[in-house]
Design an enzyme around this catalytic site. Structure first.
Site, mmCIF file in Angstrom:
data_model
loop_
_atom_site.group_PDB
_atom_site.id
_atom_site.type_symbol
_atom_site.label_atom_id
_atom_site.label_comp_id
_atom_site.label_asym_id
_atom_site.label_seq_id
_atom_site.Cartn_x
_atom_site.Cartn_y
_atom_site.Cartn_z
ATOM 1 C CE LYS A 18 -3.963 -2.187 2.231
ATOM 2 N NZ LYS A 18 -4.928 -2.157 3.352
ATOM 3 N NE ARG A 74 -14.248 -5.314 4.411
ATOM 4 C CZ ARG A 74 -13.094 -5.085 3.791
ATOM 5 N NH1 ARG A 74 -12.257 -4.197 4.290
ATOM 6 N NH2 ARG A 74 -12.775 -5.721 2.678
ATOM 7 N NE ARG A 98 -15.790 -3.112 1.291
ATOM 8 C CZ ARG A 98 -14.488 -3.163 0.994
ATOM 9 N NH1 ARG A 98 -14.070 -3.852 -0.045
ATOM 10 N NH2 ARG A 98 -13.612 -2.554 1.765
ATOM 11 C CE LYS A 103 -8.988 -7.611 5.042
ATOM 12 N NZ LYS A 103 -8.515 -6.257 4.654
ATOM 13 C CE LYS A 161 -9.287 2.234 1.941
ATOM 14 N NZ LYS A 161 -8.506 1.023 1.587
#
Length: 774
Positions: free
Chosen positions: A210, A275, A277, A292, A469
């Site tokens: 990243k 999460r 999404r 994850k 994030k």
């Protein structure tokens, strides 16, 4: 360099008469017509007539820039439309030609490719023109307010909103150009297939890195990538809309312990992130529930991301345990659109996530929103690049008495209306950079493509490994509850822009051998110490603020570069971060207060002891006679590089009561290495003890000298044993707690060798005296 110099050096010939006249506006500020005012920066009072004159000139400059931007944007749109017709005509001729008919020639494709490259260069130049002018307006307004005392900025922001030349979005142009360029580059035969496919995963090594990208470089980066990879569009039959690239995620965690945050930050084995999404606007009914799971490399397993989809109307019932997983997949079983095995796996995943959420008290805590532009060849996942812009994190909790999401799984007072100006400042974090993610799947021993290596080593990107994030948003939004920070947090005030490192950028076909349209955008170091973040304001809106660091005296090295340079020169360890092996009394006391009881009093005594020890050392430092250093003037060479101001040595420290967590890679061999080192020290201590026992029992009647020598060796053996044990316990505990401690031993071996030398010397001296040699 100063902004005026930067403006002059960055002028593009086509736009040379349309840039803001920064020097004239700056000079006009010095021509005040009022009575003299001692001590004023302009020498005279700034009158209403002066203000009217200056605002008129500023309005004229704004009109000039806005008109040129609008005309050029329309011209680019028309050129893209014309190129689309020409490309489609050539491709249709290629598809329709018979065996005996003449199809399009290679020269036609080359001409089309050159034309598209020229349009790409036009888009790049327009983006640079807009960015530079916006910076100029921001700076001249700030200079005006500072020099005159009249506050023009609030009123002029309204004028900017009426003529928002800086808000032009080039995503639609990028998508269109990408499709056309891919058609021409592949000579009318673009790759087709499932974008998720990529061959047998077992035969590939996947590498993900990243990077941060400054807003000034986002458009240029997109244009560079699209010349090698097409923009990934999942629905090619639909006209591109801005909301198509919007991605929103709701992250769950325990608001009391933040255990998922800490697990993801420390990268512990089995650390999870949960999460929800969705893609596009709030009206999207398909919600993806994802988990994850992090796996250490030494386990032989890979980190996995598993997910299943469900309807938005069922999310609340599912998260509360009122809707069980078998009911969610009942319709899928009847329609048989997926295999029974796949449905069973999804159902098992849904059961595990539901159990974790209910048992461990997970609640929505943080939302991330961004627009994603993905680049990838369909049916080929060897190189996948995604660029996330307008990244924003928003609070979703109800911790401080405010009902943000309430009993719902997400708050409904916001959608995808970036920059979410209706939210209070404490509820939102607007990330100042774009996030580039490069995923490579290469066979063992195979190098990535050359253009990818040039891209990631260029001045356009800044590597930030393991950036998250979720971690960044949670750490920012909950400052009173999060006490362990990611390593990149203290670097947010460091400007990531760098000078051009090599010949890399967008070039026009006819000038490819001599001209590079990419310019060096070093930040302004104007005499009035202007704000360092003007260019970044374009993506946050005129009213936002965000100071950025800059370099001293025009030096190309930023704060981190100076730190690295000094480390190399002094040849001493100079850690960039305050690592875990350093005692931070503020952090320890905060942790002790939370735990309470005897632990608090023990920590309090330790803190007072450390303070007393530091005070004693400080007093001794000034009282004990010792050589004092003498200040030496800088040489001409040093002044050439660093100027005559103080050289900045930056050590990033966490705020009081918090601690920076530096990622530490822990594998089983690390434990074995610590144990092997401990056994090595034990071996040497046994050797020394054996020498002591031999010397003591060598003769029939040991002499006093032999007792002294044997005792010295025995003491050295015991000291070595104790030292080895203490170091082993310290290292084992640090490894177990994944601390960024200093595992190397700088002094132990040297002290052991010196002590052995002293013991051997003492032995020789005493034996020589007994034998009458001296």
């Amino acid at each position: 360099m100063k902004f005026g110099e930067q403006l002059r050096s960055s002028i593009i010939r086509e736009y040379q008469w349309y840039y803001i006249d920064y020097d004239a506006l700056k000079g006009d500020l010095k021509n005040a017509t009022g009575p003299p005012r001692p001590g004023s920066a302009i020498g005279h009072e700034w009158t209403e007539a002066d203000e009217t004159r200056f605002v008129g000139k500023l309005e004229a400059e704004l009109e000039k820039v806005y008109t040129k931007q609008q005309v050029k944007a329309m011209e680019i749109s028309r050129r893209i439309a014309v190129s689309e017709r020409e490309v489609n005509e050539v491709v249709n001729r290629l598809n329709e030609r018979g065996l005996n008919e003449a199809g399009p020639t290679e020269e036609e494709f080359m001409l089309l490719e050159e034309d598209l490259s020229d349009i790409i260069a036009d888009v790049h130049d327009l983006a640079k023109f807009v960015q530079l002018n916006y910076t100029g307006f921001y700076k001249i307004i700030k200079k005006h307010d500072k020099m005159t005392g009249w506050h023009l900025r609030p009123a002029f922001e309204t004028r900017l909103k009426a003529k928002p030349f800086y808000k032009e979005n080039y995503d639609a142009s990028v998508v269109g150009l990408s499709k056309l360029y891919d058609l021409v580059r592949t000579r009318g035969n673009p790759a087709k297939g499932d974008s998720a496919a990529g061959g047998a995963q077992a035969s590939f090594i996947r590498q993900t890195t990243k990077y941060w990208v400054h807003p000034d470089n986002v458009t240029e980066l997109k244009l560079i990538i699209l010349k090698h990879l097409p923009v990934l569009v999942f629905n090619a039959n639909k006209e591109f809309e801005p909301q198509d690239s919007a991605i929103t995620s709701i992250y769950y965690d325990n608001p009391d312990t933040f255990e998922l945050y800490e697990g993801r930050l420390k990268k512990t084995e089995g650390a999870e992130a949960i999460r929800l999404r969705w893609y596009g606007g709030m009206q999207n009914e398909t919600i993806f529930v994802e988990r994850k799971t992090h796996r250490e490399d030494w386990t032989g397993e890979k980190s996995v991301k598993a997910r299943f989809s469900m309807k938005e109307k069922n999310v609340n019932a599912y998260m509360k345990g009122e809707l069980l997983p078998p009911a969610i997949f009942e319709k899928a079983r009847k329609e048989r659109k997926k295999s029974d095995k796949a449905i069973a796996e999804d159902e098992r995943l849904a059961s595990e996530i539901q159990y974790s959420v209910i048992k461990k008290g997970y609640r929505p805590v943080c939302r991330s929103f961004y627009h994603r532009t993905a680049f990838q060849l369909p049916a080929d996942a060897r190189v996948r690049i995604s660029l996330d812009t307008e990244l924003t994190m928003v609070r979703e909790d109800n911790l401080d008495g405010r009902r943000r999401s309430g009993d719902n799984w997400r708050r409904m007072d916001i959608g995808i209306d970036w920059p979410f100006s209706q939210l209070p400042p404490e509820d939102v974090v607007r990330f100042p950079y774009a996030v580039l993610e490069v995923k490579l799947q290469t066979q063992a021993g195979q190098e990535p493509p050359e253009w990818v290596r040039e891209l990631i080593s260029s001045h356009l990107v800044e590597a930030v490994p393991k950036f998250s994030k979720f971690i960044h948003g949670t750490a920012h939004l909950f400052p009173d509850r999060i006490h362990l920070l990611p390593y990149w947090m203290p670097q947010m005030d460091v400007d990531i822009r760098k000078p051009t490192s090599h010949d890399f950028g967008i070039r026009r076909p006819e000038l490819s051998s001599t001209t590079n349209t990419s310019t060096d955008d070093d930040e302004d170091l104007d005499s009035d110490d202007e704000d360092k973040a003007a260019a970044a304001q374009r993506h946050r809106g005129p009213s936002a603020s965000g100071a950025r660091g800059t370099t001293q005296n025009g030096s190309s090295a930023d704060v981190e570069d100076q730190t690295v340079d000094l480390t190399a020169v002094n040849d001493e360890p100079f850690p960039i971060y305050d690592s875990d092996d350093e005692y931070d009394e503020n952090y320890e006391m905060e942790e002790a207060r939370r735990v309470g009881g005897w632990h608090y009093y023990k920590t309090l005594l330790a803190t007072k002891g450390h303070a007393l020890g530091r005070g004693t050392l400080t007093v001794l430092h000034y009282l004990v006679p010792r050589p004092r250093s003498t200040q030496v003037d800088r040489s001409a060479r040093q002044e050439m590089f660093f100027g005559n101001e103080r050289i900045q040595t930056k050590k990033f420290r966490a705020p009081p009561g918090k601690k920076i967590y530096v990622p530490v890679r822990v594998e089983p061999k690390v434990y074995f290495a610590a144990e092997r080192t401990f056994l090595g020290w034990l071996e040497y201590s046994i050797y020394i003890g054996t020498i002591a026992a031999t010397l003591l029992n060598f003769g029939d009647q040991p002499t006093p000298a032999q007792f002294v020598i044997s005792g010295s060796y025995t003491f050295l053996a015991i000291a070595t044993l104790i030292y080895a044990l203490v170091v082993y316990v310290y290292r084992s505990r640090s490894i177990r707690n994944r601390k960024a401690a200093r595992y190397h031993d700088r002094w132990g071996p040297s002290i052991l060798c010196a002590a052995l030398f002293v013991a051997v010397g003492l032995n020789v001296a005493l034996e020589g005296r007994i034998r009458g040699i001296w």
